[in-house]
Write a protein that holds these residues in place. Structure first.
Motif, PDB file in Angstrom:
ATOM      1  N   ASP A  27       3.265  -4.845   4.075  1.00  0.00           N
ATOM      2  CA  ASP A  27       4.544  -5.369   4.613  1.00  0.00           C
ATOM      3  C   ASP A  27       4.706  -4.438   5.709  1.00  0.00           C
ATOM      4  O   ASP A  27       5.150  -4.992   6.888  1.00  0.00           O
ATOM      5  CB  ASP A  27       5.665  -5.219   3.546  1.00  0.00           C
ATOM      6  CG  ASP A  27       5.461  -6.229   2.483  1.00  0.00           C
ATOM      7  OD1 ASP A  27       5.003  -7.505   2.605  1.00  0.00           O
ATOM      8  OD2 ASP A  27       5.898  -6.243   1.520  1.00  0.00           O
ATOM      9  N   ARG A  28       4.731  -3.088   5.694  1.00  0.00           N
ATOM     10  CA  ARG A  28       4.872  -2.190   6.369  1.00  0.00           C
ATOM     11  C   ARG A  28       3.962  -2.456   7.775  1.00  0.00           C
ATOM     12  O   ARG A  28       4.649  -2.154   8.953  1.00  0.00           O
ATOM     13  CB  ARG A  28       4.668  -0.591   5.730  1.00  0.00           C
ATOM     14  CG  ARG A  28       5.105   0.369   6.485  1.00  0.00           C
ATOM     15  CD  ARG A  28       5.563   1.330   5.862  1.00  0.00           C
ATOM     16  NE  ARG A  28       6.096   2.625   6.699  1.00  0.00           N
ATOM     17  CZ  ARG A  28       6.242   3.756   6.010  1.00  0.00           C
ATOM     18  NH1 ARG A  28       6.304   4.124   4.908  1.00  0.00           N
ATOM     19  NH2 ARG A  28       6.710   4.807   7.176  1.00  0.00           N
ATOM     20  N   LEU A  29       2.801  -2.835   7.494  1.00  0.00           N
ATOM     21  CA  LEU A  29       2.071  -3.057   8.835  1.00  0.00           C
ATOM     22  C   LEU A  29       2.437  -3.984   9.617  1.00  0.00           C
ATOM     23  O   LEU A  29       2.632  -4.220  11.098  1.00  0.00           O
ATOM     24  CB  LEU A  29       0.346  -3.076   8.507  1.00  0.00           C
ATOM     25  CG  LEU A  29      -0.467  -3.425   9.767  1.00  0.00           C
ATOM     26  CD1 LEU A  29      -0.434  -2.273  10.535  1.00  0.00           C
ATOM     27  CD2 LEU A  29      -1.623  -3.707   9.328  1.00  0.00           C
ATOM     28  N   ALA A  30       2.592  -5.172   8.742  1.00  0.00           N
ATOM     29  CA  ALA A  30       3.413  -6.598   9.635  1.00  0.00           C
ATOM     30  C   ALA A  30       4.708  -6.207  10.320  1.00  0.00           C
ATOM     31  O   ALA A  30       4.559  -6.604  11.428  1.00  0.00           O
ATOM     32  CB  ALA A  30       3.460  -7.516   8.299  1.00  0.00           C
ATOM     33  N   ASP A  31       5.479  -5.431   9.461  1.00  0.00           N
ATOM     34  CA  ASP A  31       6.735  -4.997  10.256  1.00  0.00           C
ATOM     35  C   ASP A  31       6.360  -4.039  11.654  1.00  0.00           C
ATOM     36  O   ASP A  31       7.047  -4.299  12.839  1.00  0.00           O
ATOM     37  CB  ASP A  31       7.564  -4.168   9.375  1.00  0.00           C
ATOM     38  CG  ASP A  31       8.354  -4.853   8.494  1.00  0.00           C
ATOM     39  OD1 ASP A  31       8.173  -6.137   8.506  1.00  0.00           O
ATOM     40  OD2 ASP A  31       8.850  -4.093   7.636  1.00  0.00           O
ATOM     41  N   LEU A  32       5.378  -3.281  11.438  1.00  0.00           N
ATOM     42  CA  LEU A  32       5.023  -2.506  12.728  1.00  0.00           C
ATOM     43  C   LEU A  32       4.481  -3.228  13.863  1.00  0.00           C
ATOM     44  O   LEU A  32       4.653  -2.884  15.051  1.00  0.00           O
ATOM     45  CB  LEU A  32       3.981  -1.417  12.127  1.00  0.00           C
ATOM     46  CG  LEU A  32       3.599  -0.409  13.074  1.00  0.00           C
ATOM     47  CD1 LEU A  32       4.705   0.761  13.650  1.00  0.00           C
ATOM     48  CD2 LEU A  32       2.647   0.617  12.545  1.00  0.00           C
TER      49      LEU A  32
END
Ligand code: GLN
Length: 403
Positions: free
Chosen positions: A200-205
């Motif tokens: 999730d965090r990578l997708a946001d980044l």
């Protein structure tokens, strides 16, 4: 009369495309282990045979005539079976015709991903420690590798307790020149496993950027302690920008067969295939047919985590009574260990020197973790492969407990 000897033909000198690169540590270590009859816990491969049913399936494919070029992207039946597997496990539906390509192992897959999307001057982010084939491929493509380091969490005595994605460093590294990010879970060499929240965090980044992702998931079926593999394919926003790489060598104990695959959206797969067709054209036919048959039974890979967890636990238990300090090993078939408590002479050795000593003098081969970094490092940590018969691990452990 003096006879003039004809000059020996000269090989013209030319500049190396990879001046800093020698032979891979895995090949060097295996050769040294053989020379010294060491137990080879270095290069990652099982020392036991695969299921005879898999050999029979490949044999059958040869006998029944699957011996000519298969289709360039791979045998359709195999691509369909892979698409089914991914859908069952990760909930993502790939079109076997346009989104799955069979490769000659994961190293060729990663190389071809890089060649198909990295142009001279593009930046590619690598999270170190990283498998040793990533950086040379980036160099050959004319790209610039930007390395960030995995965060290592330590207790008050300095013993490694876990690893985490270096989010702040990653965010800093991304800029308009960034073309590709390479990720790897379960991770070689630390065994670190990405969580759903990491995806999730990578997708946001990556959000509004044009950064593509190459997700190396070759150890996807080796995740321990009740955890699960979270594939980039399971995350819609990531899947849309990802090449997902996996390999049958690891899952079916046949690393010498060199067969893997890449799953990616049609637009990415089309570019991948443009390079693939002139790189290997197609991958050997009877093995694809045999694997398609074998892979259609999920029992052939779903038990792998439990199988390797038993080996990991056996090896860790034995290693715990040596002077090596165990690092966490949540996934893959690797166990890292810190040798700094082995005494002044040994702890003064660099990781590479220590591994050479361990192979030649103790009779156990291991891989220096420094081989997974572009720049020189020395954290006194080495990697063992526990994909071995119990008696092999026992022999290694009895030698290791003597140091
Ligand atoms: N993936 C294996 C390892 O990490 C090695 C593969 C190779 O030798 N290229 O040990």
């Amino acid at each position: 009369m003096t006879l003039l000897r004809p000059a020996a033909p000269l090989t013209p000198p030319f500049p190396s495309r990879l001046p800093a690169v020698g032979t891979t540590i895995f090949t060097v270590t295996s050769a040294l282990a053989a020379e010294h009859q060491a137990v080879n816990l270095g290069q990652g491969f099982p020392d036991f045979q695969c299921d005879p049913a898999l050999i029979n399936a490949v044999n059958q494919a040869m006998v029944s005539g699957h011996n000519q070029y298969p289709p360039m992207p791979g045998v359709l039946e195999l691509r369909k079976t892979i698409a089914n597997k991914i859908e069952q496990l990760y909930g993502k539906s790939y079109d076997p015709a346009s989104e799955i390509t069979i490769t000659a192992g994961a190293t060729q897959a990663v190389f071809t991903v890089i060649m198909s999307c990295v142009s001279p001057g593009d930046e590619v982010i690598v999270i170190e420690p990283a498998f040793d084939c990533y950086l040379p491929a980036i160099t050959l493509a004319g790209g610039k590798a930007i390395s960030v380091s995995l965060d290592v969490q330590r207790d008050s005595l300095g013993v490694v307790e876990g690893y985490a994605i270096p989010w702040a460093e990653l965010a800093n590294a991304i800029n308009p020149k960034t073309r590709l990010l390479l990720i790897n879970s379960p991770h070689n060499p630390t065994g670190m496993v990405w969580q759903r929240s990491d995806l999730d965090r990578l997708a946001d980044l990556l959000g509004e950027t044009n950064v593509l992702v190459c997700s190396d998931e070759v150890y996807e079926h080796m995740v321990f302690d009740g955890q699960h593999h979270h594939s980039a394919s399971s995350h819609p926003a990531l899947a849309a920008r990802s090449f997902v790489v996996s390999s049958f060598g690891k899952a079916f104990h046949v690393t010498g067969w060199k067969i893997g695959y890449v799953a990616a959206p049609a637009a990415l797969s089309a570019e991948f295939r443009k390079v693939h067709q002139f790189n290997v054209f197609s991958v050997n036919a009877p093995m694809q047919v045999g694997i398609a048959h074998y892979l259609s039974d999920p029992a052939h890979y779903l038990g792998l985590s439990a199988f390797y967890q038993r080996k990991r636990d056996f090896f860790r238990k034995g290693l715990a009574s040596t002077r090596f300090k165990l690092l966490p090993a949540p996934g893959s078939y690797f166990q890292c260990a810190d040798y700094s408590a082995l005494g002044i002479t040994q702890s003064a050795l660099s990781e590479a020197e220590f591994c050479r000593w361990l192979t030649c003098e103790v009779g156990v081969a291991a891989i220096p973790v420094s081989a997974f970094y572009g720049a020189e490092t020395d954290s006194k940590v080495i990697r063992f492969c526990f994909a071995k018969e119990e008696k092999t691990l026992e022999t290694a452990l009895s030698r290791l407990s003597a140091v």
